[in-house]
Design an enzyme around this catalytic site. Structure first.
Site, short mmCIF file in Angstrom:
data_model
loop_
_atom_site.label_atom_id
_atom_site.label_comp_id
_atom_site.label_asym_id
_atom_site.label_seq_id
_atom_site.Cartn_x
_atom_site.Cartn_y
_atom_site.Cartn_z
N MET A 31 0.88 -1.18 0.14
CA MET A 31 -0.06 -0.10 0.05
C MET A 31 0.73 1.08 -0.04
O MET A 31 1.51 1.56 0.92
CB MET A 31 -0.78 -0.02 1.11
CG MET A 31 -2.02 -1.32 1.24
SD MET A 31 -2.95 -1.29 2.56
CE MET A 31 -4.02 0.06 2.27
N SER A 37 -3.23 1.30 -5.14
CA SER A 37 -2.84 0.00 -4.17
C SER A 37 -4.26 -0.13 -2.99
O SER A 37 -4.45 -1.09 -2.49
CB SER A 37 -1.60 0.14 -3.47
OG SER A 37 -1.74 1.71 -2.95
N LEU A 56 5.96 0.84 2.83
CA LEU A 56 7.16 0.94 3.01
C LEU A 56 7.72 2.47 3.07
O LEU A 56 7.17 3.29 2.27
CB LEU A 56 8.14 0.31 1.84
CG LEU A 56 8.10 -0.85 1.70
CD1 LEU A 56 8.92 -1.52 0.30
CD2 LEU A 56 8.31 -1.89 2.77
N CYS A 124 13.78 0.54 -7.85
CA CYS A 124 13.03 0.45 -6.63
C CYS A 124 12.13 -0.94 -6.71
O CYS A 124 12.13 -1.78 -5.74
CB CYS A 124 12.07 1.55 -6.66
SG CYS A 124 11.14 1.48 -5.18
N GLY A 148 -0.88 -2.83 -6.70
CA GLY A 148 -1.85 -1.75 -7.71
C GLY A 148 -1.19 -1.62 -8.97
O GLY A 148 -1.41 -0.69 -9.73
N CYS A 220 9.77 10.02 -7.16
CA CYS A 220 9.19 10.35 -5.79
C CYS A 220 10.23 11.30 -4.92
O CYS A 220 10.09 11.99 -4.28
CB CYS A 220 8.89 9.24 -5.05
SG CYS A 220 10.17 7.84 -4.83
#
Length: 394
Positions: A31, A37, A56, A124, A148, A220
């Site tokens: 999630m 997700s 995470l 990642c 997701g 991100c």
């Protein structure tokens, strides 16, 4: 609406492919705090699965709380926890900041410094989400890890296969080519056959507070889209200047670091010659940015490294026989026809027609040529093979 699992016929397979009722099937839902997700977790819970939500924490929690369009940090962690509470599943946050910095952010900086163009989202998935998180799910006694992602997993004659998402506009296969067969055996992608519009509708149906939340954007850990700033922060002094050189040998100007350039770039070169010029090569050791006309961007093939093969038979057999494939070199480009092979003993792909502006460090993802949706694997571009010999010699 939940599914009655009290009477489960012997041998019946549930929606995740296990021959047992959902309530006996433990699923870890990855999630991120986003819509996709969250819908996965809610769907599985509604079907009666034993769902555990895990988020995470990947980077600077404090600085990221107000950042919009990120994932796995700040507000997103709160959103994931709130969704878990609302649908009635346990939720855990795992601190993976150090791991993420080492495996993703440091690699991002070093790849740029080498004159290549990295794809941190693939790293990642490869080194954190589908490695550490998957291992944690197994430690929790889960039967599978559900995410997701918009991609499909099917069971084929040689094991699990990876296929493009039903919604082509949301397909994430370019970023998931490195998923191994062993990982695929444990992974599930419940959204692979759904359009994004239906996922939004499901979020509203489940009354999820994230139903109207925007999708995550860009990288991100790059808050303002400035890759060079991140590289400078991770590698102080990396913005060492050098020369901008034309393919014909003329020095056209100076630059403030190769980290500011990528193959195919036209804007921001700071040189004026009257003709359009593009970055055609980056010589990082010599700190030279080499520019030339558009035709110098054409590439006949690519040497690949870290190649993951998901097709039939072995990679060696496919390459030796020159297997025909479709090749995608950017997530925003359609795949083009070509073949597998070798160049100087190194696995390579060769285009039927030269491809423009291919950067070292990006991915070349391979698809079935025969009109199917199957992903055959792919690799990172170790070295483009320019069609223009001037680029080779530069």
């Amino acid at each position: 609406m939940t599914i009655d699992t009290a009477a489960w016929p012997a041998g019946r397979v549930n929606s995740l492919g296990f021959a047992k009722p959902p309530h006996e099937t433990r699923v870890v839902a990855a999630m991120s705090g986003g819509v996709d997700s969250s819908v996965v977790a809610a769907m599985l819970k509604a079907e009666g699965y034993d769902v555990i939500g895990i988020t995470l924490q990947l980077y600077d929690h404090g600085a990221a709380i107000e950042k919009k369009g990120a994932c796995c940090a700040g507000q997103d962690i709160h959103d994931a926890r709130n969704v878990s509470d609302a649908i009635g599943i346990p939720h855990y946050v795992l601190d993976y900041e150090s791991r993420f910095r080492e495996q993703v952010m440091e690699d991002f900086a070093d790849t740029y410094l080498s004159g290549s163009t990295p794809i941190p989202c693939i790293r990642c998935n490869q080194t954190v989400k589908f490695a550490d998180l998957l291992a944690t799910a197994k430690e929790l006694g889960a039967d599978c890890l559900a995410t997701g992602h918009y991609i499909r997993r099917t069971d084929g004659p040689e094991g699990p296969e990876l296929h493009r998402a039903q919604d082509a506009s949301r397909d994430q296969s370019y970023f998931l080519f490195a998923t191994t067969r062993a990982q695929l055996d444990f992974l599930r992608f419940p959204l692979g056959s759904l359009p994004k519009s239906e996922v939004r509708e499901l979020a509203e149906k489940f009354a999820l507070q994230v139903a109207a939340k925007p999708d995550s954007q860009d990288i991100c850990f790059v808050p303002d889209g400035s890759y060079a700033k991140v590289v400078e922060k991770l590698r102080p002094g990396s913005g060492r200047g050098g020369e901008i050189v034309h393919l014909d040998g003329r020095v056209l100007g100076k630059h403030e670091g190769v980290i500011h350039y990528t193959i195919g770039q036209r804007r921001g070169l700071g040189v004026a010659t009257g003709d359009p010029l593009f970055v055609v090569k980056i010589d990082a050791p010599a700190r030279r940015v080499i520019v030339g006309p558009r035709e110098a961007l054409m590439t006949r093939g690519l040497l690949l490294e870290e190649l993951n093969w998901l097709g039939q038979g072995s990679l060696e057999e496919a390459a030796t026989h020159g297997a025909r494939v479709l090749i995608r070199v950017r997530s925003t480009r359609p795949p083009v026809p070509g073949r597998l092979g070798y160049e100087d003993g190194v696995p390579a792909v060769f285009f039927d027609a030269p491809e423009e502006g291919v950067a070292r460090g990006q991915a070349a993802v391979l698809y079935d040529l025969e009109g199917s949706t199957r992903i055959l694997g792919g690799g990172f571009i170790a070295r483009p093979l320019p069609a223009d010999e001037r680029v080779v010699a530069a």
